[in-house]
Design a protein around this motif. Structure first.
Motif, PDB file in Angstrom:
ATOM      1  N   LYS A 171     -36.859  28.932 -73.694  1.00  0.00           N
ATOM      2  CA  LYS A 171     -35.979  29.532 -74.675  1.00  0.00           C
ATOM      3  C   LYS A 171     -34.647  29.903 -74.025  1.00  0.00           C
ATOM      4  N   LYS A 172     -33.571  29.788 -74.782  1.00  0.00           N
ATOM      5  CA  LYS A 172     -32.249  30.090 -74.249  1.00  0.00           C
ATOM      6  C   LYS A 172     -32.073  31.592 -74.052  1.00  0.00           C
ATOM      7  N   VAL A 173     -31.404  31.950 -72.951  1.00  0.00           N
ATOM      8  CA  VAL A 173     -31.058  33.351 -72.684  1.00  0.00           C
ATOM      9  C   VAL A 173     -29.543  33.455 -72.616  1.00  0.00           C
ATOM     10  N   VAL A 174     -29.019  34.648 -72.806  1.00  0.00           N
ATOM     11  CA  VAL A 174     -27.565  34.803 -72.872  1.00  0.00           C
ATOM     12  C   VAL A 174     -26.994  35.713 -71.786  1.00  0.00           C
ATOM     13  N   LEU A 175     -27.813  36.545 -71.169  1.00  0.00           N
ATOM     14  CA  LEU A 175     -27.328  37.441 -70.122  1.00  0.00           C
ATOM     15  C   LEU A 175     -27.467  36.788 -68.752  1.00  0.00           C
ATOM     16  N   PHE A 176     -26.501  37.037 -67.861  1.00  0.00           N
ATOM     17  CA  PHE A 176     -26.576  36.490 -66.506  1.00  0.00           C
ATOM     18  C   PHE A 176     -27.851  36.933 -65.799  1.00  0.00           C
ATOM     19  N   LYS A 177     -28.234  38.189 -66.005  1.00  0.00           N
ATOM     20  CA  LYS A 177     -29.404  38.706 -65.288  1.00  0.00           C
ATOM     21  C   LYS A 177     -30.703  38.037 -65.725  1.00  0.00           C
ATOM     22  N   ASP A 178     -30.688  37.395 -66.896  1.00  0.00           N
ATOM     23  CA  ASP A 178     -31.880  36.700 -67.384  1.00  0.00           C
ATOM     24  C   ASP A 178     -31.901  35.222 -67.008  1.00  0.00           C
ATOM     25  N   CYS A 179     -30.803  34.744 -66.414  1.00  0.00           N
ATOM     26  CA  CYS A 179     -30.714  33.336 -66.003  1.00  0.00           C
ATOM     27  C   CYS A 179     -31.398  33.135 -64.658  1.00  0.00           C
ATOM     28  N   THR A 180     -31.537  31.869 -64.275  1.00  0.00           N
ATOM     29  CA  THR A 180     -32.107  31.532 -62.970  1.00  0.00           C
ATOM     30  C   THR A 180     -31.103  30.685 -62.192  1.00  0.00           C
ATOM     31  N   PRO A 181     -30.580  31.185 -61.039  1.00  0.00           N
ATOM     32  CA  PRO A 181     -30.915  32.489 -60.456  1.00  0.00           C
ATOM     33  C   PRO A 181     -30.210  33.641 -61.166  1.00  0.00           C
ATOM     34  N   ASP A 182     -30.707  34.833 -60.888  1.00  0.00           N
ATOM     35  CA  ASP A 182     -30.122  36.067 -61.406  1.00  0.00           C
ATOM     36  C   ASP A 182     -28.874  36.362 -60.573  1.00  0.00           C
ATOM     37  N   PRO A 184     -26.089  38.427 -60.959  1.00  0.00           N
ATOM     38  CA  PRO A 184     -25.743  39.819 -60.636  1.00  0.00           C
ATOM     39  C   PRO A 184     -26.682  40.446 -59.603  1.00  0.00           C
ATOM     40  N   GLY A 185     -27.964  40.099 -59.690  1.00  0.00           N
ATOM     41  CA  GLY A 185     -28.943  40.679 -58.770  1.00  0.00           C
ATOM     42  C   GLY A 185     -28.828  40.171 -57.349  1.00  0.00           C
ATOM     43  N   HIS A 186     -28.127  39.049 -57.150  1.00  0.00           N
ATOM     44  CA  HIS A 186     -28.013  38.463 -55.805  1.00  0.00           C
ATOM     45  C   HIS A 186     -26.588  38.511 -55.252  1.00  0.00           C
ATOM     46  N   LEU A 187     -25.669  39.174 -55.954  1.00  0.00           N
ATOM     47  CA  LEU A 187     -24.274  39.144 -55.521  1.00  0.00           C
ATOM     48  C   LEU A 187     -24.066  39.747 -54.133  1.00  0.00           C
ATOM     49  N   THR A 188     -24.731  40.852 -53.835  1.00  0.00           N
ATOM     50  CA  THR A 188     -24.565  41.474 -52.518  1.00  0.00           C
ATOM     51  C   THR A 188     -24.934  40.486 -51.413  1.00  0.00           C
ATOM     52  N   PHE A 189     -26.069  39.815 -51.599  1.00  0.00           N
ATOM     53  CA  PHE A 189     -26.492  38.816 -50.620  1.00  0.00           C
ATOM     54  C   PHE A 189     -25.525  37.636 -50.567  1.00  0.00           C
ATOM     55  N   LEU A 190     -25.092  37.141 -51.720  1.00  0.00           N
ATOM     56  CA  LEU A 190     -24.196  35.984 -51.771  1.00  0.00           C
ATOM     57  C   LEU A 190     -22.888  36.257 -51.041  1.00  0.00           C
ATOM     58  N   PHE A 191     -22.386  37.485 -51.171  1.00  0.00           N
ATOM     59  CA  PHE A 191     -21.121  37.799 -50.514  1.00  0.00           C
ATOM     60  C   PHE A 191     -21.282  38.035 -49.007  1.00  0.00           C
ATOM     61  N   GLU A 213     -21.271  42.513 -66.057  1.00  0.00           N
ATOM     62  CA  GLU A 213     -22.448  42.218 -65.238  1.00  0.00           C
ATOM     63  C   GLU A 213     -22.077  41.840 -63.812  1.00  0.00           C
ATOM     64  N   LEU A 214     -20.910  41.224 -63.645  1.00  0.00           N
ATOM     65  CA  LEU A 214     -20.504  40.696 -62.352  1.00  0.00           C
ATOM     66  C   LEU A 214     -19.639  41.696 -61.590  1.00  0.00           C
ATOM     67  N   SER A 215     -19.291  41.336 -60.353  1.00  0.00           N
ATOM     68  CA  SER A 215     -18.418  42.174 -59.516  1.00  0.00           C
ATOM     69  C   SER A 215     -17.289  41.315 -58.950  1.00  0.00           C
ATOM     70  N   PHE A 216     -16.158  41.962 -58.692  1.00  0.00           N
ATOM     71  CA  PHE A 216     -15.019  41.311 -58.032  1.00  0.00           C
ATOM     72  C   PHE A 216     -14.505  40.093 -58.808  1.00  0.00           C
ATOM     73  N   VAL A 217     -14.526  40.157 -60.135  1.00  0.00           N
ATOM     74  CA  VAL A 217     -14.036  39.027 -60.930  1.00  0.00           C
ATOM     75  C   VAL A 217     -12.510  38.977 -60.837  1.00  0.00           C
ATOM     76  N   LYS A 218     -11.998  37.869 -60.351  1.00  0.00           N
ATOM     77  CA  LYS A 218     -10.554  37.707 -60.178  1.00  0.00           C
ATOM     78  C   LYS A 218      -9.933  36.924 -61.330  1.00  0.00           C
ATOM     79  N   GLU A 219     -10.628  35.863 -61.771  1.00  0.00           N
ATOM     80  CA  GLU A 219     -10.113  35.014 -62.844  1.00  0.00           C
ATOM     81  C   GLU A 219     -11.254  34.597 -63.775  1.00  0.00           C
TER      82      GLU A 219
END
Length: 320
Positions: A171-182, A184-191, A213-219
């Motif tokens: 089923k389709k989801v609309v929030l970033f946190k419900d997507c795969t991968p999550d 927002p939940g991995h941003l600290t690690f990604l950065f 939901e996100l952090s440090f959005v520039k554009e």
């Protein structure tokens, strides 16, 4: 991936029958040994879907086509080519690479692209197609992109993420946190692994909610093709704390229409109202999605019909 489908005779059949009736193919007895009619029909159907969306894949010999669902979910060549102009440097990781269309075009701009796709068959198909397309600077791996990133000692110039927008029950989801991968939940690690992240989202997702939901959005790029919004892209820059720039893009056959602004520009703009005059204007779908409802009238010198509509008017014809 049934490699018998790449045999010369089979490829000749696919090349000359991609526009045939699929049902008639399915009802026939097997034409080629070791290949079911279902497998053959899937190649024909997927190739047909590539004609307008992925013309390079369509016209290149010996391309292996995945299930049509993967064709429907992948970026088009036009949007992938546009995205490739947003990145630069030596290394880029495509965290959830899929068929590899975005990776292919990123590889035109980067020295090395790492393509991770957790589906082994789809990864194998992507690797085969990269070879047929002559793109040699893509390292394709059948791995979970996050696991690869954890084990890698490379600090990437860019990480690109096109998260799956379907849950376990498809089923389709609309929030970033419900997507795969999550994301927002991995941003600290990604950065810890990059300073620049490019995230692709469906137009269904509310932009303000996504930014929250996100952090440090520039554009934020709202990307339309022939006046139909296809993607919304979020550029994240580690440590960025300035005002977000919104860039709307409408890709047309003969030109590219752009309209850039900041939220403060829209908030400070005021609309001049008028009854219908000689000319009537409607902003393109990318501008409407971005929410620049007042600013577009101010910038182009046209008057709004009503505060609650997005139609504009003028006595003299404007380049709108």
């Amino acid at each position: 991936m049934n490699k018998l489908l790449l045999n010369t005779g089979v490829q000749y059949f696919i090349e000359n029958n991609w526009n045939t009736d699929i049902v008639s193919v399915l009802l026939k007895k097997p034409i080629f040994e070791g290949i079911s009619q279902k497998e053959l029909a899937e190649q024909l159907e997927a190739k047909k879907k590539c004609k307008d969306k992925l013309p390079l894949w369509f016209s290149t010999p010996n391309i292996f086509y995945p299930n049509k669902l993967h064709i429907e979910q992948t970026s088009s060549e036009r949007t992938a080519r546009y995205k490739s102009n947003l990145v630069s440097g030596k290394t880029l990781l495509d965290l959830s690479g899929g068929l590899g269309v975005d990776s292919y075009f990123f590889a035109q701009k980067m020295e090395t692209v790492y393509h991770c796709e957790i589906n082994p068959e789809l990864s194998e198909i992507a690797q085969h197609n990269f070879r047929e397309l002559g793109q040699k600077n893509i390292h394709s791996m059948a791995r979970d992109g996050l696991v690869f990133l954890q084990e890698s000692d490379v600090f990437f110039d860019w990480v690109y993420i096109d998260p799956s927008r379907r849950d376990d029950s498809k089923k389709k989801v609309v929030l970033f946190k419900d997507c795969t991968p999550d994301v927002p939940g991995h941003l600290t690690f990604l950065f810890e692994k990059t300073e620049n992240i490019l995230v692709k989202a469906s137009p269904i997702l509310d932009i303000a909610q996504a930014v929250g939901e996100l952090s440090f959005v520039k554009e934020v790029f709202v990307l339309a093709v022939d006046n139909e919004v296809k993607e919304v892209l979020y550029v994240l820059k580690k440590g960025f704390d300035g005002e977000i720039t919104f860039r709307t893009v409408n890709l047309k056959k003969d030109k590219e229409s752009t309209f850039d602004f900041k939220r403060s520009d829209e908030k400070s703009a005021s609309s001049t109202l008028s009854t219908p005059l000689k000319y009537l204007y409607e902003p393109n779908s990318a501008i409407l999605k971005s929410g620049a409802f007042k600013l577009v009238g101010t910038r182009f010198g046209v008057k709004k019909l009503n505060p609650n509509t997005h139609l504009f008017t003028s006595d003299e014809l404007k380049e709108f």
